[in-house]
Design an enzyme around this catalytic site. Structure first.
Site, PDB file in Angstrom:
ATOM      1  N   LYS A  75      -4.609   1.625  13.085  1.00 10.09           N
ATOM      2  CA  LYS A  75      -3.743   0.524  13.535  1.00 10.09           C
ATOM      3  C   LYS A  75      -2.908   0.974  14.721  1.00 10.09           C
ATOM      4  O   LYS A  75      -2.779   0.250  15.717  1.00 10.09           O
ATOM      5  CB  LYS A  75      -2.837   0.057  12.390  1.00 10.09           C
TER       6      LYS A  75
ATOM      7  N   GLN B 184       2.005  -1.047   4.472  1.00  6.84           N
ATOM      8  CA  GLN B 184       0.675  -0.681   3.978  1.00  6.84           C
ATOM      9  C   GLN B 184       0.663  -0.668   2.452  1.00  6.84           C
ATOM     10  O   GLN B 184       1.546  -0.100   1.812  1.00  6.84           O
ATOM     11  CB  GLN B 184       0.283   0.698   4.539  1.00  6.84           C
TER      12      GLN B 184
ATOM     13  N   ASP C 274       0.754  -9.757   7.952  1.00  9.72           N
ATOM     14  CA  ASP C 274      -0.211  -9.617   6.857  1.00  9.72           C
ATOM     15  C   ASP C 274      -0.443 -10.957   6.164  1.00  9.72           C
ATOM     16  O   ASP C 274      -1.376 -11.086   5.366  1.00  9.72           O
ATOM     17  CB  ASP C 274       0.358  -8.648   5.815  1.00  9.72           C
TER      18      ASP C 274
HETATM   19  N1  GUN Z   1      -4.350  -2.069   2.313  1.00  4.66           N
HETATM   20  C1  GUN Z   1      -5.667  -2.364   2.459  1.00  4.66           C
HETATM   21  N2  GUN Z   1      -5.819  -3.452   3.232  1.00  4.66           N
HETATM   22  C2  GUN Z   1      -4.588  -3.844   3.601  1.00  4.66           C
HETATM   23  C3  GUN Z   1      -4.109  -4.924   4.409  1.00  4.66           C
HETATM   24  O1  GUN Z   1      -4.850  -5.740   4.964  1.00  4.66           O
HETATM   25  N3  GUN Z   1      -2.761  -4.995   4.540  1.00  4.66           N
HETATM   26  C4  GUN Z   1      -1.920  -4.132   3.924  1.00  4.66           C
HETATM   27  N4  GUN Z   1      -0.607  -4.288   4.098  1.00  4.66           N
HETATM   28  N5  GUN Z   1      -2.333  -3.126   3.172  1.00  4.66           N
HETATM   29  C5  GUN Z   1      -3.664  -2.999   3.010  1.00  4.66           C
END
Ligand code: GUN
Length: 294
Positions: A54, A98, A121
């Site tokens: 990211k 996350q 998200d």
């Molecule tokens: N963990 C795995 N996929 C995601 C996601 O799309 N967003 C977040 N915040 N955590 C994750």
């Protein structure tokens, strides 16, 4: 193999390039640099990989990336204080915490603390509710990616029979809503569903998001169907390493399906690209600018 392979890597790269163009335009025309803050609590190895990716891709798109790495022992109040600070920070337009969080932290409380305008998200109840109501909303990135991949095969999903296997807040539920917005007829299946194979066999579009390696078999699939595999399962490869497999038995399903996403190189690539799209949209909305063309 007869199915067309949907190249998530290529489609994601094209999307990132369009985001980067739009970011450059915002900087030139409005002196606005979209900023994304990612919060990682603890050091789960899979999460570490995602967060690194990211960060790299956010910077490559010309956006500001703010990484916050916190100890797994952090008190919930301190995490909430960080989120409150990011909510107030004018350089931050998107906030992503996350998941999964350590057990000592109440995930719902943390998600509820994020400003819905910065919730890239799409997990805040305000955004989830808006999406379910058919209103404009920030929507979860993985389901957005699934829709883009499907549309690389079918220009319109209107009237198609879709099945979503899995009902998580991150994928299954929002995907159901996005498919409804595309005028598809949607079935949502889950661990308690009966006759899953028969439900699947009716579907023109199959989305597997259960987290069970190679669960979806060739004899579940209607010939010519489009199969989108959201699963990312790490299996031991025998040499001490791991290999990634999806929720779909790729080789055999590719003999029946019309189009299929590989793992890796399918949906996974799209999630971060869509996160950049959401950050761009959030930045424009917060700055009072029109919705970007991406
Ligand atoms: N963990 C795995 N996929 C995601 C996601 O799309 N967003 C977040 N915040 N955590 C994750």
């Amino acid at each position: 193999m007869t199915a067309r392979i949907i190249d998530g890597k290529l489609i994601a790269a094209e999307l990132r390039a369009r985001v980067a163009d739009e970011v450059a335009r915002l900087k030139r025309a409005h002196r606005l640099t979209p900023g994304l803050a990612v919060v990682l609590v603890g050091n789960d190895p899979a999460s570490e990989v995602y967060v690194r990716s990211k960060h790299t891709q956010t910077q490559a798109a010309g956006m500001a990336s703010f990484e916050h790495r916190l100890s797994a022992e952090i008190a919930q109040a301190d995490l909430l204080a960080l989120i409150a600070k990011l909510n107030r920070d004018p350089a931050v337009h998107g906030i992503l915490v996350q998941l999964p969080l350590p057990k000592s932290i109440h995930t719902e409380t943390v998600i509820n603390a994020i400003d819905p305008a910065k919730d890239v998200d799409g997990l805040h109840p305000s955004n989830a509710g808006r999406l379910a109501g058919g209103f404009e909303a920030l929507s979860p990135c993985t389901p957005l990616g699934c829709i883009i991949l499907t549309k690389s095969v079918h220009a319109s999903l209107e009237g198609m029979n879709a099945i979503v296997i899995g009902r998580s807040n991150l994928v299954g539920r929002p995907l159901l809503q996005l498919l409804l917005n595309e005028n598809a007829t949607v079935t949502i299946a889950h661990s308690r569903s009966r006759e899953l194979a028969r439900l699947c066999a009716r579907a023109d579009l199959v989305y597997a998001a259960v987290g069970r390696p190679e669960m979806v078999r060739a004899d579940w699939i209607k010939p010519g169907a489009t199969v989108i595999d959201v699963g990312i399962n790490r299996l031991p490869a025998g040499d001490g390493k791991t290999r990634l497999v999806g929720d779909v038995a790729f080789r055999e399903v590719a003999e029946v399906a019309g189009a299929i996403t590989p793992v890796p190189g399918g949906v996974g690539q799209m999630t971060v690209a869509c996160l950049l799209v959401n950050t761009l949209r959030a930045a424009c909305a917060i700055a009072g600018l029109p919705k970007p063309g991406v």
